[in-house]
Write an enzyme that holds these catalytic residues in place. Structure first.
Site, short mmCIF file in Angstrom:
data_model
loop_
_atom_site.label_atom_id
_atom_site.label_comp_id
_atom_site.label_asym_id
_atom_site.label_seq_id
_atom_site.Cartn_x
_atom_site.Cartn_y
_atom_site.Cartn_z
N LYS A 1 13.95 -1.52 5.32
CA LYS A 1 14.77 -0.34 5.08
C LYS A 1 14.37 0.28 3.74
O LYS A 1 14.34 -0.40 2.71
CB LYS A 1 16.25 -0.73 5.05
CG LYS A 1 16.80 -1.23 6.37
CD LYS A 1 17.01 -0.10 7.35
CE LYS A 1 17.77 -0.57 8.58
NZ LYS A 1 18.09 0.53 9.51
N LYS B 1 19.92 3.16 21.21
CA LYS B 1 20.95 2.20 20.81
C LYS B 1 22.12 2.29 21.80
O LYS B 1 22.64 3.38 22.06
CB LYS B 1 21.41 2.46 19.38
CG LYS B 1 20.33 2.12 18.37
CD LYS B 1 20.82 2.15 16.94
CE LYS B 1 19.72 1.68 15.99
NZ LYS B 1 20.12 1.79 14.57
#
Length: 345
Positions: free
Chosen positions: A154, A251
């Protein structure tokens, strides 16, 4: 039929930071849908970023309990269509119900979902393990403490290239980079060749979701593939991403469950795009549902259960990047920790 909902507070092993938030706990909703001696389990994690909490998800599901009972013997896809109009703007709740219904359906039919879909467990993609934003020292320490063949890093800081350079010194693993909308088009194009040289496989959602002009430039000029996440929420978004991204990250919570996710995967394939399925910070209930889709995917991010201390379920598990399936039907999930049922009064 019996419908129960439960609220859990999952404790993270480490503070989880991305470009726009940080947290030490994750609240999640578990749906238990029982009929004919079988119980199916579904899950959806709450998120302040999308304005979703456990109580509102539970209330929206309980509000249509009579409708669910009336159609409990239909297929998961049929129930999804029947209930969809009641979940407008609440895809997370619909996801939890849809997964529970799929799990129940698989158990009734005596097979894992992937078998019911005609899939085989071969040539499965490895799951990455996520390293959240932290001090450089902590990020290095996480890699040392958790050796893994594939990491999602990230980013979204002032020192993103420096971070990748330093992490590369400590592992030969493949890197994937997720900037969570934090970069500009020019930054992305500038960083891409450096990161490619450092063993980065692709860039996930480098630009804000609405910057399609910038994404078109990145798509044409980046030496690394770009994968849509925040730009690909619902089924309608897949075609919109063609020509701007090389692939999409689907997702389950954002699109409304396994039913629309399978359609999104099929649409992406028609458009010649790569397909990834990602997780939220979920227990093994949600991860087990993702596992059923593995034969359809190029990439997968299903490390949610690895990031928490108090996993509440058994089922599909990830170890050394590989996925291990239990000898159980449906999604393979089995709730092992029970809490007080939500009443939504």
């Amino acid at each position: 039929m019996e419908l129960k909902t439960y609220k859990y507070k999952l404790e993270l092993k480490n503070t989880f930071r991305i470009s726009h938030t940080a947290r030490d706990f994750q609240e999640t909703l578990i749906v238990a849908l029982s009929d004919g001696g079988f119980t199916g389990y579904g899950e959806a994690a709450a998120t302040s970023y999308y304005g979703v909490d456990v109580e509102s998800m539970s209330a929206s599901i309980k509000a249509i309990e009579p409708l669910i009972a009336e159609n409990i013997h239909k297929t998961p896809e049929e129930l999804w269509e029947i209930t969809n109009k009641h979940f407008k703007g609440n895809s997370f709740a619909q996801c939890a119900l849809d997964i529970a219904m799929h799990d129940l359906y698989g158990k009734r039919n005596g097979k894992p979902l992937y078998e019911l879909w005609g899939l085989e467990l071969k040539d499965l993609p490895l799951s990455n393990y996520t390293i959240g934003i932290d001090t450089l020292e902590v990020m290095v320490q996480k890699i040392k403490e958790f050796p893994w063949p594939l990491y999602k890093i990230k980013l979204g800081t002032e020192e993103d290239v420096k971070i990748i350079r330093e992490l590369r010194k400590h592992t030969d693993a493949i890197f994937r980079v997720d900037a969570n909308c934090a970069w500009t088009a020019d930054q992305t194009i500038e960083y891409a060749p450096i990161m490619k040289e450092l063993g980065v496989e692709f860039l996930e959602q480098p630009l804000p979701a609405g910057d399609m002009e910038g994404m078109q430039k990145v798509y044409k000029e980046s030496v690394l593939p770009v994968i849509a996440d925040e730009s690909c929420i619902t089924e309608a978004d897949v075609s919109k991403c063609a020509g701007y991204f090389h692939g999409v990250n689907v997702k389950l919570t954002k699109c409304g469950g396994l039913t629309p996710a399978r359609r999104m995967i099929a649409e992406a394939r028609k458009l010649g795009m790569k397909v990834m399925v990602g997780c939220m910070t979920e227990s093994t209930v949600g991860i087990s549902a993702i596992g059923q889709l593995l034969p359809l995917l190029d990439y997968v991010d299903m490390d949610g259960g690895l990031l928490i201390k108090n996993d509440i379920a058994e089922g599909v598990k990830v170890s050394d990047g590989k996925t291990h399936f239990p000898n159980r039907n449906g999604t393979g999930a089995k709730l092992i920790i029970f809490t007080e049922e939500l009443k939504n009064e």
